[in-house]
Scaffold this motif. Sequence first.
Motif, PDB file in Angstrom:
ATOM      1  N   LEU A  33     -51.194  32.993 -36.661  1.00 36.49           N
ATOM      2  CA  LEU A  33     -50.349  31.812 -36.421  1.00 36.49           C
ATOM      3  C   LEU A  33     -51.096  30.819 -35.533  1.00 36.49           C
ATOM      4  N   GLY A  34     -51.268  29.606 -36.021  1.00 39.06           N
ATOM      5  CA  GLY A  34     -51.825  28.535 -35.202  1.00 39.06           C
ATOM      6  C   GLY A  34     -50.700  27.783 -34.514  1.00 39.06           C
ATOM      7  N   VAL A  35     -50.930  27.354 -33.275  1.00 37.35           N
ATOM      8  CA  VAL A  35     -49.900  26.625 -32.521  1.00 37.35           C
ATOM      9  C   VAL A  35     -50.538  25.431 -31.816  1.00 37.35           C
ATOM     10  N   ILE A  36     -49.914  24.268 -31.985  1.00 38.52           N
ATOM     11  CA  ILE A  36     -50.352  23.052 -31.308  1.00 38.52           C
ATOM     12  C   ILE A  36     -49.141  22.374 -30.690  1.00 38.52           C
ATOM     13  N   GLY A  37     -49.305  21.815 -29.505  1.00 41.91           N
ATOM     14  CA  GLY A  37     -48.202  21.138 -28.830  1.00 41.91           C
ATOM     15  C   GLY A  37     -48.525  19.688 -28.537  1.00 41.91           C
ATOM     16  N   PHE A  38     -47.489  18.877 -28.497  1.00 39.66           N
ATOM     17  CA  PHE A  38     -47.640  17.450 -28.191  1.00 39.66           C
ATOM     18  C   PHE A  38     -47.425  17.271 -26.692  1.00 39.66           C
ATOM     19  N   SER A  39     -48.336  16.591 -26.037  1.00 35.65           N
ATOM     20  CA  SER A  39     -48.315  16.336 -24.602  1.00 35.65           C
ATOM     21  C   SER A  39     -48.884  17.546 -23.872  1.00 35.65           C
ATOM     22  N   GLU A  40     -49.493  17.263 -22.738  1.00 40.78           N
ATOM     23  CA  GLU A  40     -50.261  18.280 -22.012  1.00 40.78           C
ATOM     24  C   GLU A  40     -49.510  18.748 -20.772  1.00 40.78           C
ATOM     25  N   GLU A  41     -49.413  20.067 -20.590  1.00 44.83           N
ATOM     26  CA  GLU A  41     -48.934  20.636 -19.339  1.00 44.83           C
ATOM     27  C   GLU A  41     -50.152  21.099 -18.544  1.00 44.83           C
ATOM     28  N   PRO A  42     -50.092  21.057 -17.199  1.00 38.74           N
ATOM     29  CA  PRO A  42     -51.269  21.391 -16.391  1.00 38.74           C
ATOM     30  C   PRO A  42     -51.825  22.788 -16.650  1.00 38.74           C
ATOM     31  N   PHE A  43     -50.952  23.721 -17.052  1.00 34.70           N
ATOM     32  CA  PHE A  43     -51.402  25.108 -17.232  1.00 34.70           C
ATOM     33  C   PHE A  43     -51.786  25.437 -18.672  1.00 34.70           C
ATOM     34  N   SER A  44     -51.781  24.453 -19.576  1.00 33.67           N
ATOM     35  CA  SER A  44     -52.100  24.707 -20.986  1.00 33.67           C
ATOM     36  C   SER A  44     -53.483  25.327 -21.163  1.00 33.67           C
ATOM     37  N   ALA A  45     -54.433  24.875 -20.348  1.00 32.41           N
ATOM     38  CA  ALA A  45     -55.817  25.354 -20.476  1.00 32.41           C
ATOM     39  C   ALA A  45     -55.989  26.781 -19.973  1.00 32.41           C
ATOM     40  N   PHE A  46     -55.030  27.274 -19.181  1.00 36.64           N
ATOM     41  CA  PHE A  46     -55.196  28.583 -18.544  1.00 36.64           C
ATOM     42  C   PHE A  46     -54.367  29.679 -19.191  1.00 36.64           C
ATOM     43  N   MET A  47     -53.617  29.322 -20.249  1.00 39.15           N
ATOM     44  CA  MET A  47     -52.836  30.323 -20.977  1.00 39.15           C
ATOM     45  C   MET A  47     -53.774  31.237 -21.766  1.00 39.15           C
ATOM     46  N   GLN A  48     -53.251  32.390 -22.180  1.00 43.22           N
ATOM     47  CA  GLN A  48     -54.005  33.296 -23.064  1.00 43.22           C
ATOM     48  C   GLN A  48     -53.205  33.504 -24.344  1.00 43.22           C
ATOM     49  N   PRO A  49     -53.639  32.923 -25.472  1.00 42.90           N
ATOM     50  CA  PRO A  49     -54.776  32.014 -25.597  1.00 42.90           C
ATOM     51  C   PRO A  49     -54.454  30.629 -25.030  1.00 42.90           C
ATOM     52  N   SER A  50     -55.507  29.866 -24.721  1.00 42.57           N
ATOM     53  CA  SER A  50     -55.296  28.496 -24.236  1.00 42.57           C
ATOM     54  C   SER A  50     -54.689  27.654 -25.360  1.00 42.57           C
ATOM     55  N   VAL A  51     -53.903  26.649 -24.963  1.00 45.14           N
ATOM     56  CA  VAL A  51     -53.047  25.931 -25.919  1.00 45.14           C
ATOM     57  C   VAL A  51     -53.678  24.604 -26.360  1.00 45.14           C
ATOM     58  N   THR A  52     -53.853  24.458 -27.659  1.00 46.29           N
ATOM     59  CA  THR A  52     -54.274  23.175 -28.219  1.00 46.29           C
ATOM     60  C   THR A  52     -53.152  22.165 -28.005  1.00 46.29           C
ATOM     61  N   SER A  53     -53.499  21.010 -27.485  1.00 44.62           N
ATOM     62  CA  SER A  53     -52.451  20.027 -27.200  1.00 44.62           C
ATOM     63  C   SER A  53     -52.986  18.602 -27.301  1.00 44.62           C
ATOM     64  N   ILE A  54     -52.046  17.681 -27.354  1.00 41.90           N
ATOM     65  CA  ILE A  54     -52.375  16.259 -27.428  1.00 41.90           C
ATOM     66  C   ILE A  54     -52.074  15.641 -26.068  1.00 41.90           C
ATOM     67  N   ARG A  55     -53.097  15.130 -25.433  1.00 40.12           N
ATOM     68  CA  ARG A  55     -52.942  14.571 -24.093  1.00 40.12           C
ATOM     69  C   ARG A  55     -52.546  13.107 -24.182  1.00 40.12           C
ATOM     70  N   GLN A  56     -51.425  12.779 -23.526  1.00 41.15           N
ATOM     71  CA  GLN A  56     -50.999  11.389 -23.412  1.00 41.15           C
ATOM     72  C   GLN A  56     -51.585  10.782 -22.129  1.00 41.15           C
ATOM     73  N   PRO A  57     -51.896   9.490 -22.145  1.00 35.44           N
ATOM     74  CA  PRO A  57     -52.573   8.869 -21.002  1.00 35.44           C
ATOM     75  C   PRO A  57     -51.606   8.543 -19.865  1.00 35.44           C
ATOM     76  N   SER A  58     -51.078   9.571 -19.206  1.00 37.96           N
ATOM     77  CA  SER A  58     -50.047   9.378 -18.185  1.00 37.96           C
ATOM     78  C   SER A  58     -50.543   8.542 -17.011  1.00 37.96           C
ATOM     79  N   MET A  59     -51.782   8.774 -16.581  1.00 37.56           N
ATOM     80  CA  MET A  59     -52.322   8.013 -15.447  1.00 37.56           C
ATOM     81  C   MET A  59     -52.398   6.526 -15.771  1.00 37.56           C
ATOM     82  N   GLU A  60     -52.950   6.232 -16.948  1.00 39.45           N
ATOM     83  CA  GLU A  60     -53.099   4.831 -17.355  1.00 39.45           C
ATOM     84  C   GLU A  60     -51.735   4.190 -17.582  1.00 39.45           C
ATOM     85  N   MET A  61     -50.806   4.932 -18.169  1.00 40.82           N
ATOM     86  CA  MET A  61     -49.458   4.405 -18.409  1.00 40.82           C
ATOM     87  C   MET A  61     -48.781   4.008 -17.101  1.00 40.82           C
TER      88      MET A  61
END
Length: 346
Positions: free
Chosen positions: A276-304
């Motif tokens: 099963l492949g899983v992708i999420g919209f928008s980035e949570e700070p811990f997405s990169a540290f999950m097992q497995p790490s989560v493919t996600s789409i980063r929105q430009p929150s700082m620039e916004m």
Amino acid sequence: MEKKNRVNIYDVAEEAGFSISTVSRALNDDARISAKTKAKVKAAATLLGFQKNAIATSLSTNQSKVIGVLVSELNRGFLSSLVHNLEETAFAMGYSVIICQTNNSYEREKTYIDTLIASRVAGIIATLSLETESYEHFEKVKEQGIKLVLVDRVSPKIKSTTKIVIDDYQTAYEGTQHIIQQGYDKIAYVSGPTKQLLYADRLRGFGQALKAAGLTLNPDWIEYSDDLSYEEGTRIAKKILSQKKKPNAIFTANNLAAISTIAYARQIGIRVPEDLGVIGFSEEPFSAFMQPSVTSIRQPSMEMGKLAVQKLVEEINAAQDENYVHQQIILDTELIARESTNRNRK
């Protein structure tokens, strides 16, 4: 011991030896007051511990330096980052910020709008609640001469307003393409309420990418939620993955639902990303540290956040300009491919 009353502008005037009007102008850096007088007044104010009341100042000068901010939830990574950068930018530009959390309630949104209007804020930056379908309260904001900028969740029904968004359709299209390129061909989708434009656009982009790849959109694999919390993600994953005919990938309209989908899949023995492949919209700070790490789409929150304040202050400063042009500004997103869709990893 008798409690001392709060120091007011009359106390400052007595200490400094000037009239109330002179003290008021000095404290507001009026150009008509000399630098020497300003220094003396401010020294007296500091000595007495005088604090300016921002609301009272706006009532007397009609020049508020306060911005109201309406967000749906502060505990989501995207929105907390947006608010942090928004507040930092506002402070640097000489503005204070009042933050209101609607918890996606239309009624709370209306109540907070009334509160901010009564507080005589100079402008409002808002992201719509999920329940919002009527926009009279935002029209009231503009009727009161208060400037308005919308971010992320917007509506075409709110006219003559600057909007800062991403291209939700194209971003969802490209996210779906990524899954297909990884070899997944039976893809489910978890959507927010499509009465909100961004969720309707994301679902449309998903469907169009499937069509372009010659894949079928199975209506049994499309689920909707008004919440998209971790718990909702688990509930929906359970429903989708209990079907006799299962998908081999799930695209969720936010990252929290993607994280709970992965957790539930692994709990019932489904391997991610192999089964099963899983992708999420928008980035949570811990997405990169999950097992497995989560493919996600980063929105430009700082620039916004920064741009929302800059555009709002620009409009505040152009208050008398009848030719001021409101814009819809579309910012770029970034697809971060991680382990949860890396079916081809060695």
